[in-house]
Design a protein around this motif. Structure first.
Motif: not given
Ligand SMILES: [Zn+2]
Length: 889
Positions: A470-472, A511-513, A515-517, A521-523, A551-553
């Protein structure tokens, strides 16, 4: 080992609770109804008992008939609609009831169960596309009954070890449901059972969330009781590899105490939640599990090796797709079956080209892993005969919900036996592209919402650790976009700046979502891969703005005098490519090659740390480089540049955000976003005080440092100085009175009926400062400062606390203390008193709190000032004296 076990238990509990706990304010309660008379309660219980045994009762009623004449399956289903698939299903066209045929060769075999919310209400703990449970189950025959039994997949025994004969010891399997066999086939090799109740009940999946005990009954939305009369089977879809049953669960609550806040609940007395249950055949292929390594961040299926003697007896398997080369001997080959993404037909057409490009961008990572065209994008036709709920399709989905729980979310589900990813979706919320302040509650709340936002997030992460997918990010990016647009307007960057930053944000989000699939996981450490002086140099950003898109930059907004480079990274980074190789490159089945690949982890571009390592919440984790809202390898300097920009922007806010003929809502939003950024940047810097760098390289690895290295003293002092200058300074939150005077909301009906519309200026400043003090003075931080003194830290608690006290008291020691500072100083003194009196703190911290209070006590008596300042200092002197009095005797 003990820790691991605990972690495991936690994990399993997490799975059981499902993915709903994060919707904290909305979770339903059993106990929030007025007490009922005994008779009524008894009736309820009876109704429940009836409901649970609905099928069996029906079966019992038929028992008599059966005895007279045992009907075969063919006779029994002759008037029903047959749906062939993994499990043959029969539906009664008159009343919709459902029967299922289980073949003898299916008994005892493992299957996978998967559930997701087809549609729901966020306040009821559900949202469209939400992935819920995945588990392994078997169907067993016991005399005249079939049992559905959930299998525990978390343990491994070496089959050659005699202990494997005792592998079931103290590991419980769970009986999901038991059903009497209604009929057999003519050849006796198939069994028919009635499954209406199996699916219409919560036997497979707990649909109604567990209530959040931290909330009062009227603070949380309660679904009420499952209403079996209104609950119905909505759809049955049967395919050779899976059987899917969608159920519309209706919950009734005749006397709701909370009717829902967001208009999404039409009538709180009757709420529908639609859940799809999918029974999936265990894949039969030669997929080889790949085992986890702490230097790379993949989602896992956890397995404990119970016959291994090592210190880390784990066989955790990473989640990855079954990608096989068409031509195994070729350096680069197309896969036998690519990972295909479908753009749902609900996607705004103007977004489709950007989405397609971003998804296909992942192919550069797969090329490095030996695959050409591994990721393929298609568009769902408007007249498609399948929908996104069909697990055979991986769908990029778009919705625009009233109160979105996420702006984007990229879940997948995997085979717990191997880690193979079987299906994935990505949910995107249109709110991401709008200026709707969907986090307004977060911003406006007295506590700034930072902590509550995090605890919600943490609850959510914890509750779904079993899935963990999951991701915010979208919420995070939307806030960053609003900040970027505010800064762009202030700095007259022109409208194209806003367009560019939104486009890059969508690209980054995709790109990020995706990447999850793919299993990543997060970096949260990835921004450290970029050198500070390259942040605004677009020529140096061919590999992205960070090592990873996971990441969440912070948005990379150029300060005055610098040219604007990328706002967000728009290509899979060096880490991403390396990680995809780790997960997918068939050459790395060779252990020597794999070792060589992993040995690169000490390269700067490959730094990694996930949510468990990040320092977003006060007192959590230890490495300040693993964080959100930060940027570059000098995050403190980057934060300082930004805080300067924010301060400058504050002075120009009113002129830029006042539009003739409009209310001041936009101005108020801009003020909130700027002050929120002050909080984030202050947080980023504060984590360096008492921080310890972590290196996860293995012993002897080239380029490795000691696993734990305290942050350099001058870096800690630099962070402390930043906090003094920009967060604690007397003028940190001062602004033109005319700005404060115009921070007005636009009235809407009765929306601010229960809360005043005051801009709460002191409350906001103090909540930001308090949030940072909560970290600096957290028991974990103070203990770590002292502990790390034993292995290299030279900024001790005495020095740190002296600097902090000076930061909060020195600048106005000779004159009047303004009201912002009065609030801060009292808060700080109360915190010191709290440390003195709390057993949560080590004695070194408590002695230093004592000493600081003593010095401050003397200063308060010594320092003068105007009448208001004297009142303030008298108050402080009294608080200190009273606290120290206790310790005299
Ligand atoms: Zn995420």
């Amino acid at each position: 080992m003990k820790n691991l076990d605990q972690k495991f238990r936690f994990l399993l509990t997490g799975v059981a609770l499902g993915a709903v706990a994060f919707v904290a304010p909305t979770i339903a309660a059993e106990d929030d109804k007025p007490a009922k008379p005994a008779v009524a309660k008894k009736q309820d219980e009876d109704a429940e008992a009836k409901e649970e045994k609905a099928d069996d009762k029906a079966e019992e009623a038929e028992d008599e008939d059966k005895k007279k004449k045992e009907k075969t399956i063919a006779e029994k289903v002759k008037d029903m609609t047959e749906l062939d698939g993994l499990f043959k299903m029969y539906q009664d066209p008159k009343n919709g009831s459902l029967m299922m045929e289980v073949r003898e060769d299916q008994l005892g075999k493992e299957f996978i169960y998967f559930s997701h919310t087809a549609d729901g209400v966020v306040e009821g703990g559900h949202f469209r596309g939400q992935y819920r449970q995945q588990k392994v189950f078997r169907i067993e025959k016991h005399f005249n009954k079939l049992e559905f039994v959930e299998v525990n997949p978390y343990f491994y025994f070496d089959p050659d070890n005699a202990l494997s004969k005792a592998k079931d010891a103290n590991i419980s399997s769970a009986t999901i449901a038991t059903h009497t066999i209604d009929a057999k086939s003519e050849d006796g090799k198939s069994y028919l059972i009635s499954v209406t109740g199996l699916f219409q009940s919560e036997a497979f999946d707990q649909v109604k969330p567990t209530p959040n005990p931290r909330l009062k009954p009227w603070e949380r939305f309660n679904l009420g009781k499952l209403n079996s009369a209104k609950t119905k089977i909505q759809a049955v879809n049967n395919y050779p590899e899976n059987t899917a049953v969608t159920v519309n669960y209706v919950y009734s609550n005749p006397t709701p105490m909370n009717r829902g806040q967001w208009f999404e609940i039409t009538d709180a007395r009757n709420v529908t939640v639609s859940v799809q249950h999918t029974l999936v055949a265990m894949p039969e292929n030669d997929f080889k599990p790949r085992f986890d390594d702490p230097r790379v961040g993949y989602f896992l299926d956890y397995v404990n090796d119970m016959t291994d003697h090592g210190a880390t007896p784990w066989r955790d398997m990473i989640n990855r797709w079954n990608l096989v080369k068409k031509d195994p001997s070729a350096e680069i080959s197309e896969p036998v079956e690519p990972i295909t993404w479908w753009i749902e037909n609900t996607t705004p057409t103007e977004l489709r080209p950007t989405i397609r490009k971003a998804v296909e961008a992942w192919n550069i990572a797969f090329e490095a892993a030996g695959f050409k065209n591994a990721v393929v994008v298609k568009e769902q036709p408007d007249d498609a005969e399948w929908d996104a709920g069909d697990i055979r399709y991986n769908v990029l989905r778009w919705t625009s919900s009233p109160q979105p729980p996420f702006g984007g979310y990229g879940p997948s589900f995997s085979n717990p036996r191997t880690g193979q990813i079987l299906a994935a979706d990505i949910m995107l919320e249109y709110t991401f592209l709008t200026n709707r302040m969907n986090a307004s509650k977060v911003f406006e709340s007295a506590a700034l919402g930072l902590e509550s936002q995090d605890s919600q997030m943490e609850d959510f992460m914890a509750s779904v650790k079993g899935h963990g997918r999951n991701c915010n990010l979208a919420g995070h990016l939307q806030i960053n976009n609003m900040l970027g647009k505010t800064l762009a307007a202030i700095n007259e960057a022109g409208p194209q700046a806003s367009e560019k930053l939104v486009e890059e944000a969508i690209y980054y989000l995709m790109l990020h979502e995706v990447g999850h699939t793919l299993g990543l996981n997060h970096n949260m450490k990835a921004t450290q891969a970029r050198a500070y002086d390259e942040a605004h140099d677009i020529d140096k950003q061919a590999n992205g703005l960070a090592g990873s898109v996971m990441d969440y930059p912070s948005i990379n907004f150029a300060p005055p005098g610098e040219k604007q480079a990328h706002y967000y990274t728009v290509t899979p980074g060096t880490y991403d490519i390396w990680a995809i190789q780790f997960g997918y490159d068939p050459d790395l089945d060779d252990p020597a090659k794999m070792e060589a690949h992993l040995a690169r982890s000490t390269e700067k571009a490959l730094v990694f740390g996930n949510d468990a390592d990040d320092m977003r919440a006060p007192g959590k984790a230890i490495d300040p480089r693993v964080n959100i809202y930060d940027m570059t390898d000098d995050a403190v300097q980057f934060a300082q540049d930004r805080l300067r920009l924010d301060r400058d922007a504050m002075g120009k806010l009113r002129a830029k955000f006042t539009t003739e003929g409009q209310s001041y809502q936009e101005l108020r939003n801009a003020y909130l976003i700027l002050t929120a950024d002050m909080a984030w940047q202050g947080r980023v810097a504060s984590r360096y005080v008492g921080g310890v760098y972590v290196d996860r390289a293995v012993a002897g690895q080239d380029g490795a440092t000691a696993p734990y290295r305290p942050v350099e003293k001058d870096k800690q002092e630099q962070a402390m100085k930043l906090l003094r200058d920009y967060i604690f300074a007397p003028d940190a939150f001062q602004a033109d009175p005319a700005l404060f005077q115009h921070l007005a909301i636009q009235r809407r009906g009765f929306f601010h009926f229960t809360s005043n519309e005051d801009p709460a200026l002191h409350g906001r400043a103090l909540s930001i400062q308090a949030d940072i003090l909560a970290h600096l003075l957290h028991p974990n931080t103070l203990m770590r400062i002292t502990d790390s003194g034993l292995y290299g830290n030279s900024y001790d608690v005495t020095e740190m606390m002296t600097d902090l006290t000076d930061a909060i008291f020195e600048d106005d020691s000779r004159g009047a203390v303004n009201t912002f500072r009065q609030e801060l100083q009292v808060h700080y003194v109360k915190r010191l008193i709290g440390i003195l009196e709390s057993d949560d703190y080590d004695y070194v911290a408590r002695s230093n709190a004592f000493s600081s209070l003593k010095t401050l006590g003397k200063d308060m008596a010594r320092w003068r000032g105007d009448a208001a300042t004297r009142a303030h200092r008298d108050h402080l002197a009294f608080l200190i004296e009273k606290a120290l009095e206790v310790h005299k005797g």
